[in-house]
Design an enzyme around this catalytic site. Structure first.
Site, PDB file in Angstrom:
ATOM      1  N   ASN A 127      32.223  65.385-160.356  1.00  0.00           N
ATOM      2  CA  ASN A 127      33.274  64.843-159.496  1.00  0.00           C
ATOM      3  C   ASN A 127      32.692  63.661-158.732  1.00  0.00           C
ATOM      4  O   ASN A 127      32.071  63.818-157.679  1.00  0.00           O
ATOM      5  CB  ASN A 127      33.786  65.922-158.540  1.00  0.00           C
ATOM      6  N   GLU A 128      32.894  62.504-159.300  1.00  0.00           N
ATOM      7  CA  GLU A 128      32.315  61.276-158.750  1.00  0.00           C
ATOM      8  C   GLU A 128      33.158  60.782-157.576  1.00  0.00           C
ATOM      9  O   GLU A 128      34.261  61.279-157.343  1.00  0.00           O
ATOM     10  CB  GLU A 128      32.295  60.202-159.851  1.00  0.00           C
ATOM     11  N   PRO A 129      32.640  59.804-156.815  1.00  0.00           N
ATOM     12  CA  PRO A 129      33.437  59.208-155.747  1.00  0.00           C
ATOM     13  C   PRO A 129      34.839  58.864-156.264  1.00  0.00           C
ATOM     14  O   PRO A 129      34.984  58.329-157.371  1.00  0.00           O
ATOM     15  CB  PRO A 129      32.649  57.946-155.386  1.00  0.00           C
TER      16      PRO A 129
ATOM     17  N   SER B 140      37.101  61.385-156.462  1.00  0.00           N
ATOM     18  CA  SER B 140      37.679  62.683-156.833  1.00  0.00           C
ATOM     19  C   SER B 140      38.361  63.297-155.614  1.00  0.00           C
ATOM     20  O   SER B 140      37.784  63.316-154.523  1.00  0.00           O
ATOM     21  CB  SER B 140      36.579  63.645-157.307  1.00  0.00           C
TER      22      SER B 140
ATOM     23  N   THR C 165      25.177  57.643-161.791  1.00  0.00           N
ATOM     24  CA  THR C 165      24.979  58.904-162.517  1.00  0.00           C
ATOM     25  C   THR C 165      24.476  58.626-163.931  1.00  0.00           C
ATOM     26  O   THR C 165      23.565  59.300-164.428  1.00  0.00           O
ATOM     27  CB  THR C 165      26.322  59.673-162.575  1.00  0.00           C
TER      28      THR C 165
END
Ligand code: PGA
Length: 253
Positions: A153-155, A157, A172
């Site tokens: 869940n990256e920035p 999300s 990532t």
């Protein structure tokens, strides 16, 4: 000061940290077995939990801890990804845990990176439902990425996001590049449980060790709650524990 509901445990070193988390899992597995119930574990990959898995294997081999009543759901998998590829999270879990303990293979769930694009959404809904049908996650283990991601869940999300196909952040992908023999080989997408999936777990244990994690750990615990750092959503939940070594905890006030 820690104003959130997150409880923080700090250990002298990463081995002690790993042993403490493994013990928590072992206690859950045994207490569930005593009641004739299954223990439902949400598992993570990456360098962070390897020590926990090592200790669980030791408990299995040397102290007879059985995993027959364990059901597992892994957080994420690269997409696309073949399970027999060295970089798959299937391979990671086999190497670090599943090949060495007695979890029934039908109880193991890892997002499927081989699916066609057209069936991914349906698959993700079914993954979510399977967790619910299993009774929900008793313990979700988490690492934290330098972007503040939990799972993938990256920035960006949202707090209510569920299992879905996501695009990986460049930071990532760079962190994953050595394992893939270069950035160009790192998949650009992944299937991940959502922040909302993780939030439903009865207990969440986020682990971090080493000074490289100190800054993001501080942000996750003390920073403003923001979609830009998905781990900050953990501040709003009950039953969240950060289990750290001294270095990772060094900037927490
Ligand atoms: P790591 O990754 O355990 O390899 O540090 C953590 C993460 O990216 O979630």
């Amino acid at each position: 000061m820690n104003r959130s509901g997150i409880s923080i445990k700090v250990y002298e070193n990463r081995d002690q940290e790993a042993a403490a988390v493994a013990q928590r899992i072992a206690d859950l597995v045994k207490s569930k077995r005593g009641k004739g119930e299954k223990a439902v574990l949400g598992l993570a990959t990456g360098a962070t939990p390897i020590g926990v898995y090592k200790e669980l294997i030791r408990l299995h081999r040397e102290e007879g801890l059985s995993f027959q009543n364990v059901v597992t759901f892994n957080l994420d998998e690269y997409y696309p990804m073949q399970p027999d590829s060295d970089q798959s999270y299937v391979a990671f879990m086999q190497q670090h845990l599943f090949d060495h303990v007695d979890i029934p293979s039908e109880n193991i769930n890892i997002p499927d990176g081989t699916l066609g694009q057209e069936v991914v959404d349906t698959y993700c809904e079914a993954y979510e439902q399977k967790i619910v049908n299993a009774g929900g996650l008793d313990i979700q283990l988490l690492g934290i990425g330098r972007t503040g991601h939990v799972g993938f869940n990256e920035p960006g999300s949202t707090a209510d996001s569920l299992t879905r196909l996501v695009t990986l952040n460049e930071v990532t992908r760079q962190d994953a590049a050595p394992a893939f023999g270069g950035l160009k080989n790192v998949p650009s997408q992944a299937i991940t449980m959502g922040v909302g999936t993780i939030a439903k777990a009865k207990n969440i244990i986020l682990m971090a060790w080493g000074e490289k994690k100190a800054e993001i750990v501080k942000k996750a615990i003390e920073g403003e709650i923001t979609i830009e750092v998905p781990a900050t959503f953990l501040q709003e939940l009950e039953g969240v524990e950060f289990v750290l070594d001294k270095e990772a905890a060094s900037l927490v006030s």
